[in-house]
Write a protein that holds these residues in place. Structure first.
Motif, mmCIF file in Angstrom:
data_model
loop_
_atom_site.group_PDB
_atom_site.id
_atom_site.type_symbol
_atom_site.label_atom_id
_atom_site.label_comp_id
_atom_site.label_asym_id
_atom_site.label_seq_id
_atom_site.Cartn_x
_atom_site.Cartn_y
_atom_site.Cartn_z
ATOM 1 N N ALA A 265 0.843 -1.201 0.000
ATOM 2 C CA ALA A 265 0.000 0.000 0.000
ATOM 3 C C ALA A 265 0.878 1.250 0.000
ATOM 4 O O ALA A 265 0.646 2.199 -0.766
ATOM 5 C CB ALA A 265 -0.931 -0.018 1.208
ATOM 6 N N ARG A 266 1.921 1.242 0.856
ATOM 7 C CA ARG A 266 2.800 2.420 0.926
ATOM 8 C C ARG A 266 3.589 2.621 -0.357
ATOM 9 O O ARG A 266 3.761 3.733 -0.836
ATOM 10 C CB ARG A 266 3.764 2.266 2.111
ATOM 11 N N LEU A 267 4.068 1.510 -0.919
ATOM 12 C CA LEU A 267 4.822 1.606 -2.177
ATOM 13 C C LEU A 267 3.938 2.185 -3.287
ATOM 14 O O LEU A 267 4.345 3.071 -4.039
ATOM 15 C CB LEU A 267 5.338 0.218 -2.581
ATOM 16 N N LEU A 268 2.702 1.686 -3.350
ATOM 17 C CA LEU A 268 1.786 2.129 -4.400
ATOM 18 C C LEU A 268 1.491 3.627 -4.272
ATOM 19 O O LEU A 268 1.430 4.357 -5.264
ATOM 20 C CB LEU A 268 0.489 1.308 -4.296
ATOM 21 N N LYS A 269 1.341 4.081 -3.020
ATOM 22 C CA LYS A 269 1.061 5.500 -2.776
ATOM 23 C C LYS A 269 2.221 6.355 -3.300
ATOM 24 O O LYS A 269 2.008 7.382 -3.943
ATOM 25 C CB LYS A 269 0.881 5.710 -1.269
ATOM 26 N N ARG A 270 3.450 5.892 -3.038
ATOM 27 C CA ARG A 270 4.613 6.666 -3.493
ATOM 28 C C ARG A 270 4.696 6.647 -5.029
ATOM 29 O O ARG A 270 5.011 7.652 -5.651
ATOM 30 C CB ARG A 270 5.897 6.088 -2.886
ATOM 31 N N LEU A 271 4.381 5.491 -5.611
ATOM 32 C CA LEU A 271 4.445 5.392 -7.078
ATOM 33 C C LEU A 271 3.380 6.278 -7.725
ATOM 34 O O LEU A 271 3.592 6.848 -8.793
ATOM 35 C CB LEU A 271 4.267 3.939 -7.515
ATOM 36 N N ASP A 272 2.254 6.419 -7.049
ATOM 37 C CA ASP A 272 1.167 7.249 -7.565
ATOM 38 C C ASP A 272 1.627 8.696 -7.708
ATOM 39 O O ASP A 272 1.141 9.440 -8.555
ATOM 40 C CB ASP A 272 -0.024 7.144 -6.597
ATOM 41 N N MET B 44 -5.894 2.873 -3.130
ATOM 42 C CA MET B 44 -6.458 2.844 -4.490
ATOM 43 C C MET B 44 -7.577 3.876 -4.622
ATOM 44 O O MET B 44 -7.650 4.607 -5.611
ATOM 45 C CB MET B 44 -7.038 1.464 -4.803
ATOM 46 N N ALA B 45 -8.443 3.910 -3.604
ATOM 47 C CA ALA B 45 -9.600 4.819 -3.664
ATOM 48 C C ALA B 45 -9.143 6.274 -3.697
ATOM 49 O O ALA B 45 -9.758 7.106 -4.369
ATOM 50 C CB ALA B 45 -10.517 4.564 -2.469
ATOM 51 N N GLY B 46 -8.021 6.575 -3.014
ATOM 52 C CA GLY B 46 -7.560 7.965 -2.947
ATOM 53 C C GLY B 46 -6.521 8.299 -4.011
ATOM 54 O O GLY B 46 -6.037 9.422 -4.068
ATOM 55 N N GLY B 47 -6.162 7.323 -4.839
ATOM 56 C CA GLY B 47 -5.066 7.528 -5.799
ATOM 57 C C GLY B 47 -5.466 8.407 -6.977
ATOM 58 O O GLY B 47 -6.648 8.532 -7.301
ATOM 59 N N LYS B 48 -4.467 9.009 -7.589
ATOM 60 C CA LYS B 48 -4.740 9.862 -8.768
ATOM 61 C C LYS B 48 -4.563 9.066 -10.069
ATOM 62 O O LYS B 48 -5.234 9.301 -11.042
ATOM 63 C CB LYS B 48 -3.755 11.042 -8.799
ATOM 64 N N ILE C 40 -3.874 5.445 -10.057
ATOM 65 C CA ILE C 40 -4.055 3.990 -9.925
ATOM 66 C C ILE C 40 -5.384 3.630 -10.579
ATOM 67 O O ILE C 40 -6.434 4.180 -10.212
ATOM 68 C CB ILE C 40 -4.049 3.571 -8.436
ATOM 69 N N LEU C 41 -5.334 2.732 -11.547
ATOM 70 C CA LEU C 41 -6.534 2.455 -12.321
ATOM 71 C C LEU C 41 -7.569 1.678 -11.488
ATOM 72 O O LEU C 41 -7.210 0.834 -10.662
ATOM 73 C CB LEU C 41 -6.176 1.666 -13.590
ATOM 74 N N PRO C 42 -8.858 1.960 -11.738
ATOM 75 C CA PRO C 42 -9.921 1.276 -10.993
ATOM 76 C C PRO C 42 -10.153 -0.133 -11.531
ATOM 77 O O PRO C 42 -11.149 -0.400 -12.200
ATOM 78 C CB PRO C 42 -11.142 2.179 -11.221
ATOM 79 N N GLN C 43 -9.207 -1.001 -11.284
ATOM 80 C CA GLN C 43 -9.309 -2.394 -11.758
ATOM 81 C C GLN C 43 -8.567 -3.294 -10.791
ATOM 82 O O GLN C 43 -7.616 -2.870 -10.130
ATOM 83 C CB GLN C 43 -8.714 -2.521 -13.156
ATOM 84 N N ALA D 8 -17.322 -1.110 -2.771
ATOM 85 C CA ALA D 8 -17.843 0.027 -1.995
ATOM 86 C C ALA D 8 -16.870 1.200 -2.069
ATOM 87 O O ALA D 8 -17.279 2.359 -2.179
ATOM 88 C CB ALA D 8 -18.049 -0.412 -0.538
ATOM 89 N N ALA D 9 -15.570 0.904 -2.038
ATOM 90 C CA ALA D 9 -14.575 1.986 -2.010
ATOM 91 C C ALA D 9 -14.306 2.553 -3.399
ATOM 92 O O ALA D 9 -13.989 3.734 -3.538
ATOM 93 C CB ALA D 9 -13.278 1.464 -1.399
#
Ligand code: SAM
Ligand code: SF4
Length: 465
Positions: free
Chosen positions: A245-252, A277-281, A283-286, A320-321
């Motif tokens: 989760a943290r890595l993905l946030k940084r990559l975003d 994912m829900a807060g990402g700019k 990160i694709l919704p998939q 839901a998210a």
């Protein structure tokens, strides 16, 4: 193993670069290459590294394997038919080589890493010049030099679980790129050979991953696909607990327009990841979330560590998210002992979830795995009947699920001309669904905005905005 033992040293990589130069200097070295890839995205990305190394050795890509001086088969062994196909094609090339006696043939990848396979190559495939497993990939320059210099067959299999950074990469696409974040798998699902051939889980250093992503952003890449057999357990054994989760946030925050990842194990799918994912700019919704079976007893025998109910709970949380999220899955039918009732539980789960797509497989016994010794092999006709029913159900449901996109706006990354019309292009939308729109070759590699207007044979059609 400590980190120094896992990460291949600078000195070793320099040594390999020196061998690369030595191959290039050989007068009788191959001038062209062709890589044949089987299996998953990991293998496709390994092939990009192989191509990168071969180009550093002065070779150029050849479109046709029969015209290439060096042909390398990057194999898969997850299911028996992948293995059979690879060996069949290797044998076919032996005949082709009669017209082109200088051709060098290599076989590498997961199949070579299987117990006993090295001996099979040594005994039955003597015409193969070079064979090596996944752990030796970075040593390709040295192994090829040995083979070319000695004229003898080189078979090299190691069980060391390593990470080799900074290998040259010849990417297949300029617009989209694979980025591996972890290697191997510790899950030992009872049917699966991957942990035996790809080794224990090992994560790449987060700073190295971020640097690679930044370089891809600078090069104008529009989409990255983060790769790992189980990306959700990223970070194990690294200092500072840098979880996925943290890595993905940084990559975003790097700014690449589209970020995707695969594969996720349902047992490790955390609420933190869903929040990121829900807060990402970008990160694709998939989400690709393999379920394998809808029956709890079978899931237990598969060693999956979740129940049907827990899986459905993860799906509800995701939906839901991230409303409208594109969901896909993997399903195995006819696991040893699977009864018709247990298979019906898979059918009912598929009915309940309504996936946007599903990869369906008939169970294939893999020597060395726990399931290979289980009783209750399902007859072929029963398996064929089950998979047909499952595919029919999924296709019917897909017609319905995809209708939700009609009237919405999508951004597609154009992959190529449509197979049905020269005046149309197709690509993947943000939700991982395929969309066809009016367009031309110039659109390939571009992100095109469109409104979805229809659905034909499970493919969405759209109009450009
Ligand atoms: N790591 C990923 C995961 O956990 O889903 C994917 C690994 S595997 C290469 C891809 C898919 O192949 C699995 O999800 C499973 O459905 C299927 N698979 C693996 N072993 C299999 C076997 N022995 N028989 C049939 N299908 C298999
Ligand atoms: Fe195989 Fe299971 Fe690991 Fe996926 S999570 S690679 S299915 S053992």
């Amino acid at each position: 193993m400590n980190r120094e033992e896992i990460v291949v040293s600078r000195e070793e990589l320099e040594r390999q670069r020196a061998f690369s130069g030595m191959v290039k200097a050989l007068p009788h070295r191959p001038r062209s290459y062709h890589v044949v890839t089987y299996g998953c995205q990991m293998n496709a990305h390994d092939s990009e590294k192989i191509a990168g190394m071969l180009e550093e050795m002065g070779m150029t890509a050849s479109d046709q394997r029969e015209n290439a001086d060096f042909v390398i088969f990057n194999t898969c062994c997850v299911r028996e038919n992948a293995e059979r196909r690879a060996l069949g094609n290797v044998t076919w090339l032996k005949e082709v080589r009669k017209q082109k006696p200088d051709m060098v043939i290599a076989v590498c990848g997961c199949m070579i890493q299987e117990p006993g396979m090295a001996e099979v190559i040594l005994k039955k495939y003597k015409f193969v010049n070079l064979a090596f497993g996944t752990a030796n990939l970075h040593k390709l320059p040295e192994m090829l030099y040995e083979t070319l210099n000695s004229g003898r067959q080189t078979v090299n299999v190691e069980d060391r679980d390593v990470i080799a950074e900074d290998l040259p990469i010849r990417r297949l696409r300029n617009d989209a790129a694979y980025l591996t974040i972890m290697y191997g798998c510790d899950n030992f699902c009872s049917y699966c050979i991957v942990p035996y051939v790809r080794g224990r889980e090992r994560s790449r250093d987060p700073e190295t991953i971020l640097r690679e992503a930044e370089k891809l952003a600078e090069a104008g890449v529009k989409e990255i696909m983060l790769l790992g057999q189980n990306v959700n357990s990223y970070g194990k054994g690294l200092p500072g607990n840098p979880n996925f989760a943290r890595l993905l946030k940084r990559l975003d925050e790097v700014g690449i327009p589209r970020i995707r990842f695969m594969t996720s194990h349902p047992k490790d799918l955390s609420d933190d990841l869903i929040d990121v994912m829900a807060g990402g700019k970008h990160i694709l919704p998939q989400f690709h979330l393999p379920v394998q079976s809808g029956n709890n007893e079978i899931l237990k025998k598969m060693n999956r560590h979740y129940t049907r109910e827990q899986y459905l709970d993860r799906v509800s949380r995701l939906r839901a998210a991230i409303p409208g999220i594109g969901l896909s899955t993997d399903i195995i039918v006819s696991f040893p002992g699977e009864t018709e009732e247990q298979f019906q539980d898979t059918m009912s789960l598929v009915n309940e979830v309504r996936f946007d797509s599903a990869f369906t497989f008939i169970y294939s016994p893999r020597t060395g795995t726990k399931a290979a010794d289980m009783e209750g092999i399902i007859p072929e006709d029963v398996s064929t009947d089950r998979i047909k029913r499952l595919i029919a159900l999924q296709e019917n449901l897909q017609q319905e699920t995809l209708k939700r996109f009609i009237g919405t706006e999508e951004e597609i990354l154009v992959e190529g001309l449509s197979r049905r019309s020269k005046l149309a292009v197709s690509g993947k939308g943000r939700h991982a669904v395929s969309v066809t729109v009016e367009g031309s070759e110039q659109d390939i590699g571009q992100i095109v905005k469109c409104r979805i207007t229809g659905l034909k044979n499970n493919t969405l059609t759209g109009e450009r905005i």
